[in-house]
Design a protein around this motif. Structure first.
Motif, short mmCIF file in Angstrom:
data_model
loop_
_atom_site.label_atom_id
_atom_site.label_comp_id
_atom_site.label_asym_id
_atom_site.label_seq_id
_atom_site.Cartn_x
_atom_site.Cartn_y
_atom_site.Cartn_z
N MET A 143 -1.58 11.10 -15.35
CA MET A 143 -1.13 12.18 -14.50
C MET A 143 -0.27 11.60 -13.38
SD MET A 143 -3.39 14.98 -12.57
CE MET A 143 -2.75 15.91 -11.24
N LYS A 144 0.83 12.24 -13.13
CA LYS A 144 1.71 11.81 -12.05
C LYS A 144 1.12 12.23 -10.71
CE LYS A 144 5.72 12.16 -14.95
NZ LYS A 144 6.98 12.79 -15.22
N THR A 145 1.40 11.43 -9.70
CA THR A 145 0.92 11.71 -8.35
C THR A 145 2.10 11.70 -7.41
OG1 THR A 145 -1.13 10.56 -8.87
CG2 THR A 145 -0.67 10.96 -6.56
N VAL A 146 2.14 12.66 -6.51
CA VAL A 146 3.15 12.67 -5.45
C VAL A 146 2.43 12.23 -4.19
CG1 VAL A 146 4.76 14.06 -4.12
CG2 VAL A 146 4.46 14.50 -6.56
N LEU A 147 2.86 11.11 -3.62
CA LEU A 147 2.18 10.48 -2.50
C LEU A 147 3.05 10.52 -1.26
CD1 LEU A 147 -0.23 8.72 -1.48
CD2 LEU A 147 1.08 6.74 -2.24
N ILE A 148 2.45 10.92 -0.14
CA ILE A 148 3.10 10.85 1.17
C ILE A 148 2.54 9.61 1.84
CG2 ILE A 148 3.43 11.95 3.40
CD1 ILE A 148 2.94 14.65 1.97
N THR A 149 3.42 8.66 2.17
CA THR A 149 2.96 7.38 2.70
C THR A 149 3.98 6.82 3.68
OG1 THR A 149 2.15 5.20 2.05
CG2 THR A 149 4.00 6.08 0.80
N PHE A 150 3.70 5.62 4.19
CA PHE A 150 4.67 4.92 5.03
C PHE A 150 5.78 4.39 4.14
CE2 PHE A 150 0.72 4.50 7.51
CZ PHE A 150 1.15 5.02 8.71
N ALA A 151 6.99 4.39 4.66
CA ALA A 151 8.14 3.90 3.90
C ALA A 151 8.05 2.38 3.72
CB ALA A 151 9.44 4.25 4.62
N GLU A 152 8.51 1.93 2.57
CA GLU A 152 8.51 0.50 2.30
C GLU A 152 9.50 -0.21 3.22
OE1 GLU A 152 8.84 -2.50 -1.53
OE2 GLU A 152 9.22 -0.38 -1.77
N ARG A 153 10.68 0.40 3.39
CA ARG A 153 11.69 -0.12 4.32
C ARG A 153 12.09 1.01 5.27
NH1 ARG A 153 14.49 -2.60 -0.63
NH2 ARG A 153 13.48 -4.63 -0.72
N LYS A 175 14.65 3.70 11.65
CA LYS A 175 14.15 4.12 12.96
C LYS A 175 13.65 5.57 12.98
CE LYS A 175 15.69 4.81 17.67
NZ LYS A 175 16.84 4.86 18.54
N ASP A 176 14.43 6.50 12.49
CA ASP A 176 14.06 7.91 12.54
C ASP A 176 13.36 8.40 11.28
OD1 ASP A 176 15.13 8.18 15.07
OD2 ASP A 176 17.10 8.76 14.32
N TYR A 177 13.20 7.54 10.28
CA TYR A 177 12.59 7.94 9.01
C TYR A 177 11.47 6.96 8.63
CZ TYR A 177 16.58 11.03 8.59
OH TYR A 177 17.51 12.01 8.81
N PRO A 178 10.30 7.08 9.26
CA PRO A 178 9.22 6.12 9.00
C PRO A 178 8.37 6.42 7.77
CG PRO A 178 8.55 7.65 10.69
CD PRO A 178 9.98 7.99 10.34
N LEU A 179 8.42 7.65 7.27
CA LEU A 179 7.57 8.05 6.15
C LEU A 179 8.37 8.21 4.87
CD1 LEU A 179 5.46 10.76 7.99
CD2 LEU A 179 4.89 8.37 7.61
N ALA A 180 7.65 8.25 3.74
CA ALA A 180 8.30 8.42 2.44
C ALA A 180 7.45 9.28 1.52
CB ALA A 180 8.53 7.06 1.79
N VAL A 181 8.14 9.97 0.62
CA VAL A 181 7.50 10.71 -0.46
C VAL A 181 7.84 9.96 -1.74
CG1 VAL A 181 7.39 12.90 -1.70
CG2 VAL A 181 7.71 12.89 0.77
N VAL A 182 6.80 9.59 -2.50
CA VAL A 182 6.98 8.77 -3.70
C VAL A 182 6.26 9.41 -4.87
CG1 VAL A 182 6.59 6.47 -4.68
CG2 VAL A 182 7.00 6.70 -2.24
N VAL A 183 6.88 9.39 -6.04
CA VAL A 183 6.22 9.84 -7.27
C VAL A 183 5.65 8.61 -7.96
CG1 VAL A 183 6.52 10.94 -9.51
CG2 VAL A 183 7.77 11.81 -7.52
N ILE A 184 4.36 8.65 -8.26
CA ILE A 184 3.69 7.55 -8.94
C ILE A 184 3.34 8.03 -10.35
CG2 ILE A 184 1.69 6.03 -8.96
CD1 ILE A 184 1.66 6.34 -5.90
N ASP A 185 3.85 7.33 -11.35
CA ASP A 185 3.63 7.68 -12.74
C ASP A 185 2.97 6.50 -13.45
OD1 ASP A 185 3.65 8.67 -15.29
OD2 ASP A 185 5.83 8.73 -15.49
N PRO A 186 1.68 6.60 -13.79
CA PRO A 186 1.00 5.47 -14.43
C PRO A 186 1.57 5.11 -15.80
CG PRO A 186 -0.53 7.29 -14.05
CD PRO A 186 0.80 7.72 -13.54
N GLU A 187 2.30 6.02 -16.42
CA GLU A 187 2.86 5.75 -17.74
C GLU A 187 4.22 5.08 -17.69
OE1 GLU A 187 2.86 9.44 -19.81
OE2 GLU A 187 0.70 9.70 -19.60
N SER A 188 4.81 4.98 -16.50
CA SER A 188 6.14 4.36 -16.41
C SER A 188 6.04 2.85 -16.49
CB SER A 188 6.82 4.75 -15.09
OG SER A 188 6.30 4.01 -14.03
N ARG A 189 7.16 2.22 -16.79
CA ARG A 189 7.19 0.76 -16.90
C ARG A 189 7.68 0.09 -15.62
NH1 ARG A 189 9.69 0.67 -22.96
NH2 ARG A 189 7.90 1.69 -23.89
#
Length: 82
Positions: free
Chosen positions: A1-11, A14-28
């Protein structure tokens, strides 16, 4: 199952500290992460993530691999409760 995660940005920027990421366990892709979308605030992250989830349900209504609501990173929960 895919997950949409709200987390801290990897990089973060200054004005954009957070990130929305799709996590797919089936992806390579390493660590199963998709491209992150930088956002300014937790409110913006929730709006973007909910739109992403809704768009996925509309595009593939028979595909039940998308969540209804995004997942909030545990570290953000601790910060918002303090």
């Amino acid at each position: 199952m895919k997950t949409v995660l709200i987390t801290f940005a990897e990089r973060p920027i200054k004005d954009y500290p957070l990130a929305v990421v799709v996590i797919d366990p089936e992806s390579r892709w390493p660590l199963h992460r998709g491209q992150e979308h930088l956002v300014r605030s937790l409110r913006d992250a929730r709006i973007y993530a909910n739109g992403l989830c809704s768009g996925a349900h509309i595009a593939a209504p028979s595909d039940r691999t998308w969540p209804v609501n995004p997942t909030l990173d545990e570290r953000l929960v601790e910060q918002t409760l303090s």
